[in-house]
Scaffold this motif. Structure first.
Motif, PDB file in Angstrom:
ATOM      1  N   LEU A 255       0.844  -1.190   0.000  1.00 53.28           N
ATOM      2  CA  LEU A 255       0.000   0.000   0.000  1.00 53.28           C
ATOM      3  C   LEU A 255       0.880   1.240   0.000  1.00 53.28           C
ATOM      4  O   LEU A 255       1.979   1.233   0.572  1.00 53.28           O
ATOM      5  N   PRO A 256       0.424   2.338  -0.623  1.00 51.96           N
ATOM      6  CA  PRO A 256       1.168   3.588  -0.480  1.00 51.96           C
ATOM      7  C   PRO A 256       1.319   3.914   1.008  1.00 51.96           C
ATOM      8  O   PRO A 256       0.320   3.998   1.736  1.00 51.96           O
ATOM      9  N   THR A 257       2.548   4.049   1.454  1.00 52.74           N
ATOM     10  CA  THR A 257       2.817   4.225   2.886  1.00 52.74           C
ATOM     11  C   THR A 257       3.763   5.390   3.102  1.00 52.74           C
ATOM     12  O   THR A 257       4.828   5.466   2.480  1.00 52.74           O
ATOM     13  N   LEU A 258       3.369   6.289   3.989  1.00 51.88           N
ATOM     14  CA  LEU A 258       4.211   7.415   4.380  1.00 51.88           C
ATOM     15  C   LEU A 258       4.624   7.233   5.837  1.00 51.88           C
ATOM     16  O   LEU A 258       3.768   7.124   6.722  1.00 51.88           O
ATOM     17  N   ILE A 259       5.929   7.197   6.066  1.00 55.97           N
ATOM     18  CA  ILE A 259       6.451   7.096   7.426  1.00 55.97           C
ATOM     19  C   ILE A 259       6.877   8.493   7.868  1.00 55.97           C
ATOM     20  O   ILE A 259       7.813   9.075   7.311  1.00 55.97           O
ATOM     21  N   ILE A 260       6.160   9.045   8.822  1.00 59.37           N
ATOM     22  CA  ILE A 260       6.499  10.364   9.373  1.00 59.37           C
ATOM     23  C   ILE A 260       7.235  10.126  10.680  1.00 59.37           C
ATOM     24  O   ILE A 260       6.659   9.628  11.651  1.00 59.37           O
ATOM     25  N   THR A 261       8.497  10.461  10.708  1.00 64.08           N
ATOM     26  CA  THR A 261       9.306  10.152  11.878  1.00 64.08           C
ATOM     27  C   THR A 261      10.203  11.339  12.210  1.00 64.08           C
ATOM     28  O   THR A 261      10.242  12.335  11.474  1.00 64.08           O
ATOM     29  N   ASP A 262      10.910  11.244  13.317  1.00 63.56           N
ATOM     30  CA  ASP A 262      11.800  12.332  13.764  1.00 63.56           C
ATOM     31  C   ASP A 262      13.234  12.051  13.337  1.00 63.56           C
ATOM     32  O   ASP A 262      13.664  10.895  13.255  1.00 63.56           O
ATOM     33  N   LEU A 263      13.953  13.130  13.082  1.00 60.34           N
ATOM     34  CA  LEU A 263      15.355  13.015  12.681  1.00 60.34           C
ATOM     35  C   LEU A 263      16.205  12.429  13.804  1.00 60.34           C
ATOM     36  O   LEU A 263      17.171  11.700  13.552  1.00 60.34           O
ATOM     37  N   ASP A 264      15.861  12.737  15.051  1.00 61.41           N
ATOM     38  CA  ASP A 264      16.550  12.174  16.221  1.00 61.41           C
ATOM     39  C   ASP A 264      18.065  12.329  16.126  1.00 61.41           C
ATOM     40  O   ASP A 264      18.831  11.351  16.214  1.00 61.41           O
ATOM     41  N   ALA A 265      18.507  13.577  15.952  1.00 60.36           N
ATOM     42  CA  ALA A 265      19.949  13.845  15.873  1.00 60.36           C
ATOM     43  C   ALA A 265      20.594  13.645  17.237  1.00 60.36           C
ATOM     44  O   ALA A 265      19.994  13.934  18.279  1.00 60.36           O
ATOM     45  N   ALA A 266      21.823  13.148  17.227  1.00 57.06           N
ATOM     46  CA  ALA A 266      22.557  12.927  18.478  1.00 57.06           C
ATOM     47  C   ALA A 266      24.032  13.232  18.256  1.00 57.06           C
ATOM     48  O   ALA A 266      24.565  13.039  17.163  1.00 57.06           O
ATOM     49  N   THR A 267      24.664  13.735  19.308  1.00 59.12           N
ATOM     50  CA  THR A 267      26.096  14.052  19.283  1.00 59.12           C
ATOM     51  C   THR A 267      26.824  13.129  20.243  1.00 59.12           C
ATOM     52  O   THR A 267      26.329  12.850  21.343  1.00 59.12           O
ATOM     53  N   LYS A 268      28.006  12.670  19.833  1.00 59.79           N
ATOM     54  CA  LYS A 268      28.774  11.771  20.690  1.00 59.79           C
ATOM     55  C   LYS A 268      29.477  12.589  21.775  1.00 59.79           C
ATOM     56  O   LYS A 268      30.215  13.543  21.491  1.00 59.79           O
ATOM     57  N   VAL A 269      29.226  12.224  23.034  1.00 60.27           N
ATOM     58  CA  VAL A 269      29.851  12.906  24.179  1.00 60.27           C
ATOM     59  C   VAL A 269      30.420  11.857  25.123  1.00 60.27           C
ATOM     60  O   VAL A 269      30.028  10.694  25.092  1.00 60.27           O
ATOM     61  N   LYS A 270      31.341  12.333  25.999  1.00 58.67           N
ATOM     62  CA  LYS A 270      31.935  11.417  26.982  1.00 58.67           C
ATOM     63  C   LYS A 270      31.110  11.440  28.261  1.00 58.67           C
ATOM     64  O   LYS A 270      30.725  12.504  28.744  1.00 58.67           O
TER      65      LYS A 270
END
Length: 748
Positions: free
Chosen positions: A555-570
């Motif tokens: 079926l035609p499907t649209l996934i609307i999701t978040d970019l969920d950016a993350a930065t590597k930290v100590k």
């Protein structure tokens, strides 16, 4: 023994469709006009009615090839009918039987070396014996040509037959009949493309009904003819009852087959018949006395009278079944106590009538099959009882008039009703019952096991091509991945099954999207508003788990999701420091990666935020323009605040919505019932001076006890709800989806 598979070819929408059968019950699900009715009609016409096929049942796109075959016929050449027969409807039935069941299927085994396993039978339309189809068609065309060369009159009216289809419209039933052919069991395909296996050379067929004495076929169709009390025609003040008394008519049928005391009477039956005889004699005496004056008056008029004219007598003949042949034969006690307040069946709700009628029919199918009571089958089989070893029951759209809870109860109990007999309840029973149900109800589907679903999916046709249907088998969809299978089936059971009946699917992150997206679609995307959309609320960490199911549905499907950016930290942990990914505002050149599993492992299979933000949108969503699945996530958008305009990449649906609709959010923040987060958002819009500052404030607030659902609900209070617009990344996704539903390739 059981039916393993049924394959339908060239029948309406089912040009090539494979229907794998479950051992107990099989549910046919799919959107409107997806081919479920075509499948039920094919099963009825080939297996139950064994005929009744007409030109409208031929897959529409096949007529081009059929006309080419017929147009090549000439008087001088001998016609090869095989290309024609290959384009007409036919049906393959694959059964599985053990060697111990050989006496049932001896007429179906293809070779003497068969020792159990698959058996295949093809039912197809073939010319009747002695019929020359080519000669008949050419003669009809020649007659038209002699009457008017070219066959067309001056006003454009065309004489019959203009083409071969018009010829068959009139003569198909006269020229063709069903015939069965045995198939080679080695050609049973475990998977792959649906292709009809070839018939053995010189196969002449074994007749139109190869399953006589083998399969007991019964059907409950969708048109069950119920009516409310008061429906019907009135004649001189009397209500003329129609077919609405379905329970009464069913009870009469059951009575005649299983109870009728006039059939093989027992001692108890004799007592009942004697009572009926006494009542009949008493009533006849009363009729004779009551009509005496009327008959005498007629005789005084000269008729009937004389030596040669018969005498007029009024008499009754009471049959046991007559006591059930009246509107109140079936009643419902509505008193709940001993006062005995009863109403006829037509005075009950349509749902109640429908449920009781269907269950009673299932009981009757079972008892007819098992020859309960006085009913004895006329079918001769290798067993003394004359009972077919397999029963196939077809039920079309049982949900009509039924409430949701009743739909689920019916589906959960239907097969049990069909097996409620001492010879059927045993684990080692020699008899098999297979139930096939077509439905438009997600609640019916909800009550069945996931593996019992067969999804009818409409092929997306090229322009000008008639759409057809294929069938997706939910069995084995997830392979050996038991964890994903467990997640998907439990998720669907805890939410809904409406995606099996939808025109398109929208996968969303959370409650805020679920509240606002239908509103945005209604006001700004009319093509989508007119479609049946199924919303699956799944976080980005779980959307990819639905991948096997969504890809199978096509079926035609649209996934609307978040970019969920993350930065590597100590981070300091027990054993010292280690690098971890920490949520961050999306920024270019910051060496960020997404933590969204759908983006990393499904579409577009990228982890670096820089690539996700700058790559052409179309390449992010699918490998080519024909794909039916796309993903939409936050991308840079132009934001104006006061006199300042900047390009900002949001991090969630909520901050993207605020950046797109600052005035609407300020309006929502002014209401007395606004939640704290909505009020904070309103204050930020007034307090900051640049879009960058606003984006930072929104990100920090969303990280601190966000009230996302409450914020979405607050937006429902704004004065002009039509002013609320979808964020750009969602707008592009919805535009693509609308294009898909209209038949275009779509673009994001």
């Amino acid at each position: 023994m059981k039916i393993e598979r049924i394959e339908v070819f060239n029948f309406r929408k089912l040009r090539r469709a494979r229907l794998d059968m479950s051992g107990k019950q099989t549910l046919l699900v799919g959107a409107n006009n997806s081919g479920k009715t075509s499948a039920m009609k094919a099963l009825r016409k080939f297996l139950k009615d064994r005929g009744g096929i007409d030109t409208r049942d031929v897959t529409a796109s096949n007529w081009i090839d059929i006309e080419q075959v017929a147009s090549a016929w000439t008087q001088e050449t001998e016609a090869d009918l095989n290309p024609l027969l290959d384009k007409l409807p036919f049906l393959d039935v694959w059964m599985h039987a053990e060697n111990s069941e050989l006496h049932h299927v001896a007429h179906l085994i293809p070779t003497l070396t068969w020792t159990g396993g698959y058996l295949g039978v093809r039912l197809r339309l073939e010319p009747k014996k002695g019929v020359d189809i080519k000669a008949g068609y050419l003669a009809a065309r020649q007659a038209t040509e002699e009457l008017k060369p070219g066959g067309t009159l001056d006003n454009g009216f065309a004489l019959w037959p203009r083409d071969f289809r018009e010829f068959l419209d009139k003569h198909l039933k006269d020229l063709f009949q069903l015939n069965a052919h045995l198939l080679d069991p080695d050609n049973f395909a475990t998977s792959g493309e649906v292709v009809p296996p070839p018939l053995p050379a010189l196969s002449e067929g074994i007749g139109a009904n190869p399953f006589a004495g083998l399969i007991h076929i019964r059907e409950i169709n969708a048109q069950r003819g119920f009516a409310d009390a008061g429906d019907g025609n009135h004649d001189d003040g009397e209500l003329v009852h129609t077919d609405s008394r379905k329970m009464a008519s069913q009870i009469q049928t059951y009575f005649r087959k299983h109870i009728d005391p006039e059939t093989n009477p027992t001692l108890n039956d004799v007592k009942a018949l004697m009572a009926i005889h006494d009542a009949e004699a008493t009533f006849n005496d009363r009729l004779k006395d009551g009509f005496a004056n009327a008959i005498k008056e007629l005789e005084e008029l000269g008729y009937p009278g004389g030596l040669n004219n018969p005498k007029l007598l009024i008499a009754t003949q009471i049959k046991p079944v007559d006591g059930l042949n009246h509107p109140a034969a079936v009643q419902y006690d509505i008193s709940g106590n001993t006062s005995g307040i009863n109403l006829p069946e037509s005075y009950n709700g349509l749902g109640f009538q429908n449920l009781i009628s269907m269950v009673f029919q299932l009981m009757r199918f079972r008892d007819d099959w098992m020859q309960v009571g006085k009913f004895k089958s006329q079918v001769v089989t290798p067993e003394d009882k004359g009972i077919e070893p397999l029963q196939l029951v077809l039920v079309e759209e049982p949900e009509a008039h039924l409430h949701v809870q009743v739909q689920q109860v019916f589906m959960a109990k239907a097969h049990k009703v069909l097996r409620n007999h001492e010879d059927l309840e045993k684990e080692d029973s020699a008899f098999t019952t297979q139930l096939v149900v077509s439905t438009h109800s997600g609640h019916i589907a909800h009550a069945a096991a996931f593996e019992e679903l067969r999804y009818f999916k409409r092929d997306l046709p090229s322009p000008g091509v008639v759409p057809t249907t294929t069938v997706a088998n939910m069995t084995g969809l997830f392979g050996a991945d038991t964890e994903t299978h467990r997640f998907v089936t439990r998720y669907l059971l805890s939410t809904h099954f409406d995606l099996f009946f939808a025109d398109a699917i929208i996968v969303i992150e959370g409650a805020a999207e679920r509240i606002l997206l239908p509103l945005l679609i209604r006001h700004h995307y009319p093509d989508l508003a007119a479609a049946y959309l199924s919303f699956l609320e799944l976080g980005g960490s779980h959307a990819h788990r639905m991948r096997p199911l969504i890809e199978a549905l096509e079926l035609p499907t649209l996934i609307i999701t978040d970019l969920d950016a993350a930065t590597k930290v100590k981070k300091v942990v027990k054993n010292g420091e280690r690098n971890v990914w920490e949520s961050a505002r999306p920024r270019s050149g910051a060496a960020q990666e997404t933590t969204n599993h759908a983006l990393k492992t499904w579409l577009p299979e990228m982890a670096e935020v820089d690539k996700l933000m700058v790559a052409p949108p179309n390449t992010l969503c699918h490998t080519d323009a024909t794909q039916t699945i796309a993903v939409s996530f936050q991308t840079p958008q132009v934001v104006t605040l006061g006199e300042e305009t900047q390009t900002i990449t949001p991090s969630t649906f909520e901050d993207a919505l605020v950046l797109t609709n600052p005035e609407a959010v300020k309006d929502a923040a002014k209401t007395d019932l606004a939640c704290l987060m909505t009020r904070d958002f309103g204050e930020y819009i007034d307090a900051v001076s640049t879009p960058e500052d606003l984006a930072t404030a929104l990100f920090e607030r969303l990280a601190n006890k966000p009230e996302k659902a409450a914020f979405a609900l607050d937006l429902l209070y704004i004065k002009d709800i039509k002013a609320l617009r979808a964020p750009p990344y969602i707008d592009s996704g919805l535009t693509w989806l609308a294009g898909k539903l209209k038949g275009g390739v779509g673009a994001i």
